[in-house]
Design an enzyme around this catalytic site. Structure first.
Site, PDB file in Angstrom:
ATOM      1  N   ASP A 152       0.833  -1.211   0.000  1.00  0.00           N
ATOM      2  CA  ASP A 152       0.000   0.000   0.000  1.00  0.00           C
ATOM      3  C   ASP A 152       0.863   1.255   0.000  1.00  0.00           C
ATOM      4  O   ASP A 152       2.044   1.218   0.357  1.00  0.00           O
ATOM      5  CB  ASP A 152      -0.927   0.011   1.220  1.00  0.00           C
ATOM      6  CG  ASP A 152      -0.159   0.049   2.544  1.00  0.00           C
ATOM      7  OD1 ASP A 152       0.730  -0.793   2.729  1.00  0.00           O
ATOM      8  OD2 ASP A 152      -0.435   0.935   3.376  1.00  0.00           O
ATOM      9  N   GLU A 158      -0.067  -1.040   5.629  1.00  0.00           N
ATOM     10  CA  GLU A 158       0.951  -0.618   6.600  1.00  0.00           C
ATOM     11  C   GLU A 158       0.801   0.854   6.936  1.00  0.00           C
ATOM     12  O   GLU A 158       0.970   1.270   8.078  1.00  0.00           O
ATOM     13  CB  GLU A 158       2.352  -0.885   6.033  1.00  0.00           C
ATOM     14  CG  GLU A 158       3.473  -0.718   7.047  1.00  0.00           C
ATOM     15  CD  GLU A 158       4.090   0.677   7.092  1.00  0.00           C
ATOM     16  OE1 GLU A 158       4.920   0.934   7.970  1.00  0.00           O
ATOM     17  OE2 GLU A 158       3.706   1.543   6.255  1.00  0.00           O
TER      18      GLU A 158
HETATM   19 ZN   LIG Z   1       6.669   2.198   4.280  1.00  0.00          ZN
END
Ligand SMILES: [Zn+2]
Length: 428
Positions: free
Chosen positions: A100, A194
C-alpha cells in the site's frame, strides 16, 4: 567521453552484483508504482482498498513464475511465498515489504519518470509545479551520476514501499536463477495497509514460520533500524452546551472553543514534530473536528522511552482537564489506544538478527547506519507479536509527498544486501 560516463555509472553501483540486478529492479519498480494501492483510513475490511489486491495478484503471478509454487494471496490481502533453501538446515528467514501507499498524498495515475545520469541540478517535474531542488534536499545533491526515479509531480511515487517490494522480488529472481549460491529457506510476505497502521494486524506469524524477518521499507543506503517509537493515540472528546447564539447569553458552552484552547495551551516550542529530532518524543494533534456541541481531537504521542511517553500523555491529560474543568458544564472524555512498541526491547534479546544484516551490508561494501526510526514499521508490531523484525533501507526518499524519489543504484544495493543476507544466514 562516453567511456568516462559509463565508468561513472559502474562506480556508482556498490558491487557487480548490484549492477547486475539493477535493470530488473528498475523494470519491476516502474511497473509496480503504476498500480494505485493507496490505503484508506477507517478501513472496513482488509485491505482497505481494492487496488492493493491488484498489485498483490501481480506479485503472486510473478513469484510463481520464478518457481515459488506455493505463492498465495490470503483472504486478508497478504501475499505469502517460499523460496526453497539450498542449505536445508539453515534457519528460515523472512523478507517483508508493504504494497500500500500513503493516504497523505495522491496515489492514482502515477507516471514514473526515469532520470538517467543525474547531473546534480534542479529537477522540474512536468505536472503540479513540483520541483526537486538539491539545495533544499542534501540527500539528492549527493546522487550525481545515479539513475533517479520520480513521479510526474502531481502524485507520490510510491517508493514507500514499492522500492522494497521490487528489491525483494529482484533478489528472489536472482537467487532462484543461481541455485549454486548458499541460502536458507526464505519466506516472503507482502502486506497491505501498513500506512494506516494495520500491516501486522492480520499477519499470520505461525504460518509464516520464520525465525526472524526483515522489512525492506525506507531510507538512505546503509540505513538499518532496530529501534522505533513507542506510540499511542489519544482521542479527546469535549461536550459543550449548544444554544441558539441569539439566546446564548450565560448559557452556551462552546466545545469547539474549549478544544481550540486545549491545542493552544500545549507546548509549541518543544514536544512537537517540528521542534524535535533524534531521540526526542512529541505530542502531535493530527485532527480537529467539532461544533459548539461536541469537539474531537486526535493526538498522537511518541517517544523512545516508556516513562517519557507516559509523561507526555500526562501533560496532555492535565492540559485538557484544566481547560475543560474551568467550564463547569462542559465534559471531557480521554481515550488512549496503544499503537506499537519500540522494537528495541525485543531485538536486544536476540542480537543475531541485527548482526546478520550488519554483516550483509558490510559484505556489499556499504557502511551501515544504525539509527532509531522516528516512526513505526510493520516490524515494530511484528517484533512485539514474536517475530523479531528490524528494518533495512530501500533507497527511497521524501516519502508521502509528490517530491518522493528513489535511486536505482540504492534500490539495487538493497536487492544485493538481501542476496548477501541469505548467504550470511546459510552459515548460521
Ligand atoms: Zn513504508
Amino acid at each position: 567521453m562516453i567511456l568516462r560516463s559509463s565508468e561513472v555509472m559502474v562506480a556508482d553501483y556498490t558491487s557487480e552484483l548490484a549492477k547486475s540486478v539493477a535493470p530488473d529492479v528498475l523494470e519491476r519498480f516502474t511497473r509496480y508504482v503504476r498500480v494505485d494501492t493507496r490505503a484508506r483510513f477507517d478501513r472496513e475490511r482488509s485491505p482497505s482498498t481494492p487496488g492493493q489486491l491488484d498489485l498483490s495478484r501481480i506479485l503472486v503471478d510473478e513469484l510463481k513464475g520464478l518457481g515459488l509454487s506455493d505463492a498465495e494471496l490470503d483472504e486478508h490481502g497478504y501475499v505469502y511465498a517460499t523460496l526453497a533453501a539450498t542449505v536445508p538446515d539453515a534457519p528460515v528467514i523472512g523478507l517483508i515489504a508493504h504494497v500500500d501507499t500513503s493516504p497523505e498524498a495522491p496515489g492514482a495515475g502515477v507516471e514514473p519518470i526515469v532520470h538517467r545520469e543525474y547531473d546534480g541540478g534542479v529537477i522540474d517535474l512536468p505536472r503540479g509545479g513540483t520541483r526537486l531542488d538539491p539545495a533544499a534536499m542534501p540527500e539528492l545533491a549527493g546522487k550525481v551520476g545515479h539513475t533517479i526515479v520520480t513521479s510526474s509531480g502531481d502524485t507520490l511515487l510510491g517508493a514507500d514501499d514499492k522500492a522494497g517490494v521490487a528489491a525483494i522480488v529482484a533478489a528472489v529472481a536472482y537467487l532462484s536463477a543461481h541455485p549454486e549460491l548458499p541460502r536458507p529457506t526464505l519466506r516472503i510476505a507482502f502486506t497491505p495497509d501498513e500506512e494506516i497502521g494495520h500491516g501486522a494486524t492480520l499477519f499470520d506469524i505461525p504460518k509464516f514460520g520464520a525465525r526472524c524477518a526483515y522489512t525492506i521499507d525506507g531510507g538512505a543506503i546503509g540505513g538499518l533500524q532496530a529501534e522505533s517509537f513507542t506510540a499511542v493515540e489519544v482521542k479527546l472528546v469535549v461536550e459543550g452546551v449548544a444554544v441558539h447564539p441569539g439566546y446564548a447569553t450565560g448559557k452556551l458552552v462552546s466545545a469547539v472553543r474549549l478544544a481550540g484552547q486545549v491545542v493552544a495551551e500545549l507546548p509549541s516550542d518543544r514536544l512537537t514534530p517540528d521542534t524535535t529530532s533524534g531521540r526526542e518524543g512529541f505530542i502531535h494533534v493530527v485532527s480537529f473536528t467539532g461544533t459548539p456541541d461536541r469537539a474531537e481531537l486526535r493526538v498522537i504521542v511518541r517517544d523512545f522511552e516508556e516513562d517519557l511517553l507516559d509523561a507526555h500523555v500526562a501533560l496532555l491529560r492535565e492540559t485538557a482537564e484544566r481547560v475543560v474543568g474551568a467550564a463547569p458544564r462542559a465534559s471531557l472524555q480521554f481515550e488512549l489506544t496503544r499503537q506499537y512498541h519500540n522494537m528495541r526491547d525485543y531485538l536486544a534479546s536476540d542480537p543475531d538478527v541485527l548482526e546478520a544484516v550488519l554483516e550483509a551490508v558490510k559484505a556489499e561494501g556499504i557502511e551501515p547506519l544504525v539509527a532509531p526510526i522516528r516512526g513505526g514499521t510493520d516490524g515494530s508490531r511484528l517484533s512485539e507479536m514474536g517475530l523479531p523484525t528490524p528494518n533495512v533501507f530501500d533507497g527511497g526518499y521524501e516519502y508521502h509527498s509528490v517530491r518522493e524519489w528513489a535511486s536505482v543504484q540504492e534500490m539495487a544495493a538493497a536487492a544485493a544486501v538481501i542476496v548477501r543476507l541469505a548467504e550470511v544466514w546459510s552459515r548460521r
